[in-house]
Structures are given as structure tokens and as C-alpha cells.
Design a protein around this motif. Structure first.
Motif, PDB file in Angstrom:
ATOM      1  N   ALA A   1     -10.158  -1.869   7.544  1.00  0.00           N
ATOM      2  CA  ALA A   1      -9.397  -0.637   5.996  1.00  0.00           C
ATOM      3  C   ALA A   1      -9.081  -0.261   6.036  1.00  0.00           C
ATOM      4  CB  ALA A   1     -10.788  -0.588   5.075  1.00  0.00           C
ATOM      5  N   ASP A   2      -8.171   0.818   6.824  1.00  0.00           N
ATOM      6  CA  ASP A   2      -7.229   2.210   7.083  1.00  0.00           C
ATOM      7  C   ASP A   2      -6.207   1.491   7.674  1.00  0.00           C
ATOM      8  OD1 ASP A   2      -8.912   1.744   9.452  1.00  0.00           O
ATOM      9  OD2 ASP A   2      -7.996   3.657  10.093  1.00  0.00           O
TER      10      ASP A   2
ATOM     11  N   GLU B   1      -4.174   6.945   7.251  1.00  0.00           N
ATOM     12  CA  GLU B   1      -4.507   8.019   7.928  1.00  0.00           C
ATOM     13  C   GLU B   1      -2.768   8.046   8.500  1.00  0.00           C
ATOM     14  OE1 GLU B   1      -7.493   8.951  11.294  1.00  0.00           O
ATOM     15  OE2 GLU B   1      -8.798   7.683   9.277  1.00  0.00           O
TER      16      GLU B   1
ATOM     17  N   GLY C   1      -5.483   8.123   0.535  1.00  0.00           N
ATOM     18  CA  GLY C   1      -5.749   7.030   0.549  1.00  0.00           C
ATOM     19  C   GLY C   1      -6.458   5.966   1.597  1.00  0.00           C
ATOM     20  N   GLU C   2      -5.660   4.834   1.711  1.00  0.00           N
ATOM     21  CA  GLU C   2      -6.558   4.139   3.164  1.00  0.00           C
ATOM     22  C   GLU C   2      -5.436   4.033   3.948  1.00  0.00           C
ATOM     23  OE1 GLU C   2      -3.934   2.316   0.212  1.00  0.00           O
ATOM     24  OE2 GLU C   2      -5.712   1.468   0.190  1.00  0.00           O
TER      25      GLU C   2
ATOM     26  N   MET D   1       0.692  -1.933   0.321  1.00  0.00           N
ATOM     27  CA  MET D   1       0.228  -0.730   0.177  1.00  0.00           C
ATOM     28  C   MET D   1       0.768   1.298   0.068  1.00  0.00           C
ATOM     29  SD  MET D   1      -3.002  -0.570   0.301  1.00  0.00           S
ATOM     30  CE  MET D   1      -2.365  -1.503  -1.679  1.00  0.00           C
TER      31      MET D   1
ATOM     32  N   ASN E   1       1.083   4.716  -3.292  1.00  0.00           N
ATOM     33  CA  ASN E   1      -0.030   5.378  -2.697  1.00  0.00           C
ATOM     34  C   ASN E   1       1.624   6.439  -2.800  1.00  0.00           C
ATOM     35  OD1 ASN E   1      -2.670   5.386  -1.965  1.00  0.00           O
ATOM     36  ND2 ASN E   1      -2.165   3.946  -0.735  1.00  0.00           N
TER      37      ASN E   1
END
Length: 168
Positions: free
Chosen positions: A41-42, A78, A75-76, A11, A15
């Protein structure tokens, strides 16, 4: 563990996210890393202020302020420079080093849940963390010894004085 680390690495690459210092994985994905529960999901990360400033300059419209904790939603991810105003150096203590990231220590993960325990989801996580600690750190010899007197504990509200067990 490896599955979580591989997913995060994938990921980060997808990103196009790079950091000066390895980010620290916190939140649900770190709970999955420890085998406590599945993540949502995050992906939550803590970064240094220097890394945060680079991202804030690059993505000014992705910034987020949660009671003074500054972060980014990309994106996913934080990506936070603090949680409850506790910074990267706090969360780095005893973190597990992986190739591209650090994993928050179980003790610091517990702290992230304590800081937000007024939220039901995090209170539930505290119960799971309590179970994790008991399953991984309870002295089995002491536990077996206590099981011998379980009936006494139930009859006497958990406290037996003077070694006078009532296990009948």
C-alpha cells in the motif's frame, strides 16, 4: 508501468505534494513497475535534501528517522532523503524518467534490497530480482548450450573438466 506512474501521479496530487526535483520511486512500487511483484500500500520515494528540508519544515510531526536515514510519512508516502545513507544522487544514476517522477534503475533497486537483506521480505525480493536478471539478461545461446550437458553437470557437481561430458 503506465498504471504505476498514473497511480503515483494521482496520489501526489491527492496529497498536494510538489518537489523541486523529481522524486525517485523505490521500493515495492518500483518492483511492480518492473513487473517483478505487486506493491504493497505504501509508496517509497527518495528526494533531494532540499526537498526533504522543505517537507520537514512543512510537516514537522511527520518526520521519521531510521538509523540516520531521515524521512517523512505523508499519507501513503514514505519520502526519504537517503536509504542506508545513500542519497538522491546515488539513486538517480540510470533512473528512468517519467513525467512527474524518476524510477530507480533495476541495478539501484537491487542495491536497496541488499542493504536490508536481513529482513525476510527483502531477502525474498532478492530472489525475485535474481529471477528478473536471469529472465532478462541471460544469453539464450549459452543457456541452450548448457542444457545439452545438464546430466553431466548434475553428476559432476556442476563442473566438467577437459570437455569430458558424461551425458549418458
Amino acid at each position: 508501468m503506465k498504471k504505476v506512474v498514473d497511480h503515483i501521479t494521482e496520489m501526489l496530487e491527492a496529497n498536494n505534494l510538489t518537489f523541486i526535483d523529481k522524486p525517485i520511486l523505490i521500493g515495492g512500487m518500483s518492483m511492480e513497475y518492473y513487473g517483478i511483484r505487486k506493491a504493497g500500500a505504501d509508496i517509497d520515494l527518495i528526494v533531494t535534501d532540499e526537498d526533504y528540508q522543505v517537507l520537514a519544515h512543512k510537516y514537522p510531526n511527520k518526520r521519521k528517522d531510521l538509523y540516520g536515514d531521515l524521512g517523512m510519512v505523508i499519507g501513503e508516502f514514505e519520502i526519504w532523503r537517503s536509504i542506508a545513507h545513500l542519497d538522491y544522487n546515488f539513486f538517480k544514476k540510470d533512473a528512468i524518467e517519467e513525467e512527474n517522477i524518476l524510477i530507480v534503475s533495476i541495478d539501484r533497486l537491487l542495491w536497496t534490497r541488499v542493504c536490508a537483506m536481513e529482513v525476510e521480505k527483502y531477502r525474498n525480493d532478492l530472489e525475485l530480482l535474481k529471477e528478473y536478471y536471469y529472465n532478462h539478461y541471460t544469453n539464450p545461446k549459452y543457456h541452450q548450450e548448457a542444457l545439452l550437458h545438464e546430466k553431466s553437470y548434475l553428476k559432476m557437481n556442476g563442473t566438467v573438466l577437459g570437455g569430458k561430458y558424461d551425458d549418458l
